[in-house]
Scaffold this motif. Structure first.
Motif, mmCIF file in Angstrom:
data_model
loop_
_atom_site.group_PDB
_atom_site.id
_atom_site.type_symbol
_atom_site.label_atom_id
_atom_site.label_comp_id
_atom_site.label_asym_id
_atom_site.label_seq_id
_atom_site.Cartn_x
_atom_site.Cartn_y
_atom_site.Cartn_z
ATOM 1 N N LEU A 42 3.342 -0.646 -4.482
ATOM 2 C CA LEU A 42 4.780 -1.261 -3.642
ATOM 3 C C LEU A 42 5.644 0.236 -3.453
ATOM 4 O O LEU A 42 5.664 0.915 -4.384
ATOM 5 N N PRO A 43 6.319 0.126 -2.307
ATOM 6 C CA PRO A 43 7.452 1.149 -2.323
ATOM 7 C C PRO A 43 8.137 0.720 -3.576
ATOM 8 O O PRO A 43 8.590 -0.418 -3.764
ATOM 9 N N LEU A 44 8.972 1.803 -4.126
ATOM 10 C CA LEU A 44 9.790 1.474 -5.000
ATOM 11 C C LEU A 44 11.337 0.926 -4.767
ATOM 12 O O LEU A 44 11.950 0.233 -5.605
ATOM 13 N N THR A 45 11.410 0.919 -3.493
ATOM 14 C CA THR A 45 12.775 0.394 -2.923
ATOM 15 C C THR A 45 12.782 -1.115 -2.482
ATOM 16 O O THR A 45 13.606 -1.603 -2.023
ATOM 17 N N ILE A 46 11.407 -1.542 -2.477
ATOM 18 C CA ILE A 46 11.229 -3.030 -2.148
ATOM 19 C C ILE A 46 11.971 -3.918 -2.758
ATOM 20 O O ILE A 46 12.378 -3.890 -3.860
ATOM 21 N N THR A 47 12.294 -5.184 -2.077
ATOM 22 C CA THR A 47 13.186 -6.063 -2.604
ATOM 23 C C THR A 47 12.404 -7.083 -3.575
ATOM 24 O O THR A 47 11.155 -7.220 -3.392
ATOM 25 N N HIS B 259 13.543 5.735 4.814
ATOM 26 C CA HIS B 259 14.588 5.613 4.200
ATOM 27 C C HIS B 259 15.823 6.386 4.909
ATOM 28 O O HIS B 259 15.605 7.709 5.369
ATOM 29 N N PRO B 260 17.060 5.835 5.013
ATOM 30 C CA PRO B 260 18.141 6.384 5.755
ATOM 31 C C PRO B 260 18.273 7.986 5.442
ATOM 32 O O PRO B 260 18.597 8.766 6.333
ATOM 33 N N LYS B 261 18.156 8.423 4.440
ATOM 34 C CA LYS B 261 18.484 9.773 3.737
ATOM 35 C C LYS B 261 17.521 10.561 4.054
ATOM 36 O O LYS B 261 17.739 11.721 4.228
ATOM 37 N N THR C 248 -0.159 19.387 -10.193
ATOM 38 C CA THR C 248 -0.342 18.922 -8.579
ATOM 39 C C THR C 248 0.467 17.861 -8.203
ATOM 40 O O THR C 248 0.486 16.874 -9.098
ATOM 41 N N MET C 249 1.170 17.998 -7.159
ATOM 42 C CA MET C 249 1.720 16.818 -6.688
ATOM 43 C C MET C 249 1.783 16.643 -5.143
ATOM 44 O O MET C 249 0.981 17.716 -4.388
ATOM 45 N N ALA C 250 1.897 15.534 -4.517
ATOM 46 C CA ALA C 250 1.786 15.231 -3.113
ATOM 47 C C ALA C 250 2.383 13.997 -2.952
ATOM 48 O O ALA C 250 3.409 13.587 -3.378
ATOM 49 N N LYS C 251 1.814 13.240 -1.947
ATOM 50 C CA LYS C 251 2.080 11.807 -1.744
ATOM 51 C C LYS C 251 3.331 11.386 -1.693
ATOM 52 O O LYS C 251 4.049 11.775 -0.790
ATOM 53 N N GLY C 252 4.251 10.834 -2.733
ATOM 54 C CA GLY C 252 5.397 10.487 -2.939
ATOM 55 C C GLY C 252 6.513 11.535 -2.553
ATOM 56 O O GLY C 252 7.645 11.207 -2.237
ATOM 57 N N LEU C 253 6.059 12.738 -2.858
ATOM 58 C CA LEU C 253 7.116 13.847 -2.667
ATOM 59 C C LEU C 253 7.699 13.901 -1.363
ATOM 60 O O LEU C 253 8.895 14.173 -1.277
ATOM 61 N N GLY C 254 6.939 13.738 -0.206
ATOM 62 C CA GLY C 254 7.530 14.100 1.101
ATOM 63 C C GLY C 254 7.966 12.809 1.709
ATOM 64 O O GLY C 254 8.747 12.857 2.805
ATOM 65 N N GLY C 255 8.083 11.511 1.031
ATOM 66 C CA GLY C 255 8.739 10.152 1.714
ATOM 67 C C GLY C 255 8.136 10.020 3.084
ATOM 68 O O GLY C 255 8.573 9.594 3.731
ATOM 69 N N CYS D 201 0.778 -1.278 0.038
ATOM 70 C CA CYS D 201 -0.039 -0.233 -0.033
ATOM 71 C C CYS D 201 0.917 1.404 -0.006
ATOM 72 O O CYS D 201 0.406 2.259 -0.555
ATOM 73 N N ALA D 202 2.023 1.150 0.619
ATOM 74 C CA ALA D 202 2.857 2.132 0.900
ATOM 75 C C ALA D 202 2.334 3.646 1.132
ATOM 76 O O ALA D 202 2.457 4.604 0.750
ATOM 77 N N GLY D 203 1.283 3.574 2.233
ATOM 78 C CA GLY D 203 0.412 4.754 2.927
ATOM 79 C C GLY D 203 -0.049 5.185 1.763
ATOM 80 O O GLY D 203 -0.361 6.533 1.640
ATOM 81 N N ILE D 204 -0.883 4.545 0.853
ATOM 82 C CA ILE D 204 -1.548 5.100 -0.486
ATOM 83 C C ILE D 204 -0.296 5.850 -1.494
ATOM 84 O O ILE D 204 -0.490 6.984 -1.707
ATOM 85 N N ALA D 205 0.424 5.096 -1.675
ATOM 86 C CA ALA D 205 1.575 5.637 -2.769
ATOM 87 C C ALA D 205 2.192 6.908 -2.278
ATOM 88 O O ALA D 205 2.634 7.521 -2.947
ATOM 89 N N VAL D 206 2.539 6.713 -0.994
ATOM 90 C CA VAL D 206 3.312 7.979 -0.623
ATOM 91 C C VAL D 206 4.571 7.407 -0.091
ATOM 92 O O VAL D 206 5.555 8.211 -0.674
ATOM 93 N N VAL D 207 5.025 6.400 0.301
ATOM 94 C CA VAL D 207 6.434 6.020 0.620
ATOM 95 C C VAL D 207 7.243 5.353 -0.476
ATOM 96 O O VAL D 207 7.370 4.233 -0.427
ATOM 97 N N ASN D 208 7.263 6.052 -1.783
ATOM 98 C CA ASN D 208 7.806 5.583 -2.884
ATOM 99 C C ASN D 208 9.198 5.086 -2.623
ATOM 100 O O ASN D 208 9.744 4.203 -3.207
#
Length: 439
Positions: free
Chosen positions: A407-412, A68-70, A274-281, A56-63
């Motif tokens: 899915l988070p884009l960083t998922i294995t 993420h460490p950074k 317009t943007m939101a969601k994945g922008l803020g991690g 779900c990635a927080g509804i496409a938020v945590v791309n």
């Protein structure tokens, strides 16, 4: 020992859900009866220690994945300096730098500017406000099946009644809706363009339309990709009548579709994005990016909000953009989408209830029907069985019969395959009986 057991019981999912029911209005829904204790990249652990794969990635938020460490480092560094001033009171460089970066990245070879809000709905409201002010017009057009938010104008623009609009009227004035093309649902590009022309003939003078707002891939509407043909036709209509084109990239943006902006797939440049969601991690921030002349039409004081472009959110967003570049997450998104759709196309050959598999990049939807009739019970059944097996999923679509994979884009790859295995097993469990019926 007894006290420890009582404490564990008080922190159980069931007890917390009971407290939730007593404290929080039922209008705030929950897709899963679970309370989160911690999360890491593509996994979540609940308060009882059970682990879930997060599709779900927080509804496409945590791309960029959970924590993420950074991104975490950027937030911590900013918080150590200052947490809030309100940009309109005392400015800070990260806001300016983020506006510069997004203006560079957004489609279009014209001068661009950007400003920030906190939520996607706020971004939509402000984009419409800007469009009305710049054009001197009042009407706005959106599309059937669209989702643009839950505030007054955004709710009016949303193309689904229940649960988003039912009982909340009257809606904002001068909002009109046209068909969104979907080959699977029998709506052609020609039908969609004809729908717009019907609006112009029977409902609203095109010379009174300030903007047409469109999702390049419908999110809540069922993960339905637009097409180059349709979006180019829409761009032509906007140019013909002096209408501004607003691309709602709140869910599609920041690499979700395999490019930083979904509109890049189609070679069509909007006036405002317009943007939101994945922008803020994971931090709340939204953006309005667009033509400098359009955004500059608003006089000083006409835009702004107390928490908009919060310092920690700006720091997080800058880190997200760096992670997207360094880890090549747009390319990763495209690869994830291929992996998902290949697996489910193979399954579709043996499961007739899988009516359609579609998407762009990692944005993938699976639509279920029975004898051509939408089957929301099947989509929800798969979601429920998957949850029991440790996978978080959400549904969407006008009839609630589409599984959407975010899915988070960083998922294995290992977690992706584990999650797909769970979905496949759930689908087969719920459809085996129908496969045994005579054709």
């Amino acid at each position: 020992m007894q006290g420890l057991e009582m404490d564990e019981q008080s922190n159980s999912n069931a007890n917390l859900m009971h407290r939730r029911a007593n404290a929080i209005p039922r209008g705030i829904g929950n897709a899963h009866p679970v309370f989160v204790e911690r999360a890491e990249n593509g996994e979540i652990w609940d308060v009882e220690g059970k682990r879930y794969i997060d599709f779900c990635a927080g509804i496409a938020v945590v791309n960029t994945g959970h924590r993420h460490p950074k991104v975490e480092e950027a937030i911590a560094k900013q918080n150590a300096r200052f947490s809030h001033t309100c940009f309109q009171v005392a400015a800070y460089e990260s806001y300016v730098e983020l506006a510069e970066r997004l203006s560079e990245l957004a489609p279009g070879d014209f001068d661009k500017k950007a400003f920030f809000m906190t939520t996607g709905a706020e971004a939509v409201e402000n984009a419409v406000k800007v469009a009305r002010h710049f054009t001197g017009r009042s009407a706005v057009i959106s599309f059937d099946g669209a989702f643009h938010g839950r505030t007054l104008m955004a709710m009016a623009l949303t193309g689904k009644v229940t649960p988003y609009k039912a009982g909340f009227g009257p809606m904002a004035a001068e909002v009109y809706q046209a068909p969104f093309p979907s080959e699977f649902h029998g709506i052609s590009v020609e039908d969609a363009v004809h729908g717009l022309n019907r609006l112009f003939k029977y409902s609203v003078d095109p010379e009174r339309v300030a903007a047409i707002i469109v999702e390049p891939v419908q999110g809540e509407g069922g993960y339905i990709p637009g097409s180059a043909e349709f979006l180019r036709a829409l761009r032509g209509i906007c140019d013909q009548y002096g209408i501004l084109m607003i691309a709602d990239e709140i869910q599609t943006g920041v690499g979700r579709t395999g490019k930083m902006f979904a509109m890049e797939h189609f070679g069509v440049v909007p006036d405002i994005t317009t943007m939101a969601k994945g922008l803020g991690g994971g931090m709340p921030i939204s953006a309005v990016v667009g033509r400098a002349d359009v955004l500059d039409s608003i006089p000083p004081g006409g835009l702004g909000s107390t928490y908009a472009g919060h310092p920690m959110a700006c720091a997080a967003a800058l880190a997200v953009l760096e992670v997207m570049r360094e880890e090549q997450l747009c390319e990763r998104s495209a690869a994830i989408g291929v992996r998902l759709r290949n697996r489910f196309h193979t399954l579709q050959k043996n499961v007739r209830e899988i009516a359609d598999i579609r998407g762009l990049g990692a944005m993938t939807g699976i639509e279920f029907t029975r004898d051509g009739v939408p089957a929301p019970d099947l989509a929800n059944g798969v979601k429920t069985l998957a949850f029991e097996k440790g996978l978080l999923l959400l549904t969407c679509g006008s009839y609630g019969n589409v599984l959407r994979l975010m899915l988070p884009l960083t998922i294995t790859d290992e977690l992706i395959d584990e999650g797909i295995d769970i979905i496949e097993q759930a689908i087969l469990t719920l459809t085996t009986a129908s496969q045994l019926e005579p054709a």
